[in-house]
Write an enzyme that holds these catalytic residues in place. Sequence first.
Site, PDB file in Angstrom:
ATOM      1  N   ASP A 137      -5.200  -2.870  -3.482  1.00  0.00           N
ATOM      2  CA  ASP A 137      -4.405  -2.661  -2.266  1.00  0.00           C
ATOM      3  C   ASP A 137      -3.937  -3.968  -1.606  1.00  0.00           C
ATOM      4  OD1 ASP A 137      -3.429  -1.795   0.235  1.00  0.00           O
ATOM      5  OD2 ASP A 137      -4.830  -0.116   0.244  1.00  0.00           O
ATOM      6  N   SER A 145       0.846  -1.184   0.000  1.00  0.00           N
ATOM      7  CA  SER A 145       0.000   0.000   0.000  1.00  0.00           C
ATOM      8  C   SER A 145       0.893   1.249   0.000  1.00  0.00           C
ATOM      9  CB  SER A 145      -0.955  -0.038   1.198  1.00  0.00           C
ATOM     10  OG  SER A 145      -2.013   0.882   1.032  1.00  0.00           O
TER      11      SER A 145
END
Length: 289
Positions: free
Chosen positions: A152, A27
């Site tokens: 993500d 991320s």
Amino acid sequence: MRASYSSGVLNALLEGEVHFDWVGGISAGSSCTANYLSRDQRRAERSFTDFAGEANFGGLGSWVRGKGMFHAEWIYEQTSGPDQVLPFDFDAYSANPAGCAIGAIRCTDGEMVYWGREELATRQALMKRVRASSTMPLLMPWTDIDGVPYCDGALGPTGGFAVDAARAAGYDRFVVVLTRPRGYRKTAVRSERTMRTLLRRFPAVARGLIDRPRNYNRTLDELHELERHGRAHLVFPDEMPIGNSERNLARLRTMYQRGLVQGRRELAAIRDFVGLPQPPATEGQLARD
């Protein structure tokens, strides 16, 4: 945007010439990984502070136009070239001998995918995968790589920590920079039914969001256990007053400075943990002593 704090910590490591043999990020941590490996302290600072003030960075208008609450394609892929808003020194990154891993979720089946040096061999390939790792479901368009959508990596089995990739690379001691205070725990998703409805096209992504609190908390417990046995050095912010979508530049700069100060404060302990000698004391330090 909590990585404004992480960037300060990492710049303290770069100031102290602490260069790890391997770095992993998921991320926002994937951006930190790339910046740390390029050893570009200015870019590391700007990425999560002043850069957020750019008109194309995102917002409600960007989201309505289908570009995402954060205009990810612009942020990661259109600004990193030479003479762009946030140029990335790919030559310095390539010259760094450290291994690395950047992780994202394959939307079609929810599998965690890590990319290493071989897949990150060009600036374009690196930034595409940093974008993929950072693509928040519902808030940003999926990142397409070779015809496959990704999102993500924090939705993976570790909840956002790249310790599984580090272990796969042969490491069993870790320095981990976190963006929540010590003692923080994630709470369960409020409405699983809503999540499944909104993400009905990719049920594996919905499952990843629903499972993330449990995965995150389990990995955090494992890291605390490693810390107790001297196998992990964990860096926690004293407090984290901003959210992951913070755009107030003053607050972001404040968090960066807090990370920088804390990183400098913990530098000696980190050097001890990884077996690096302490630098000789400066004249000013000797005078204070």
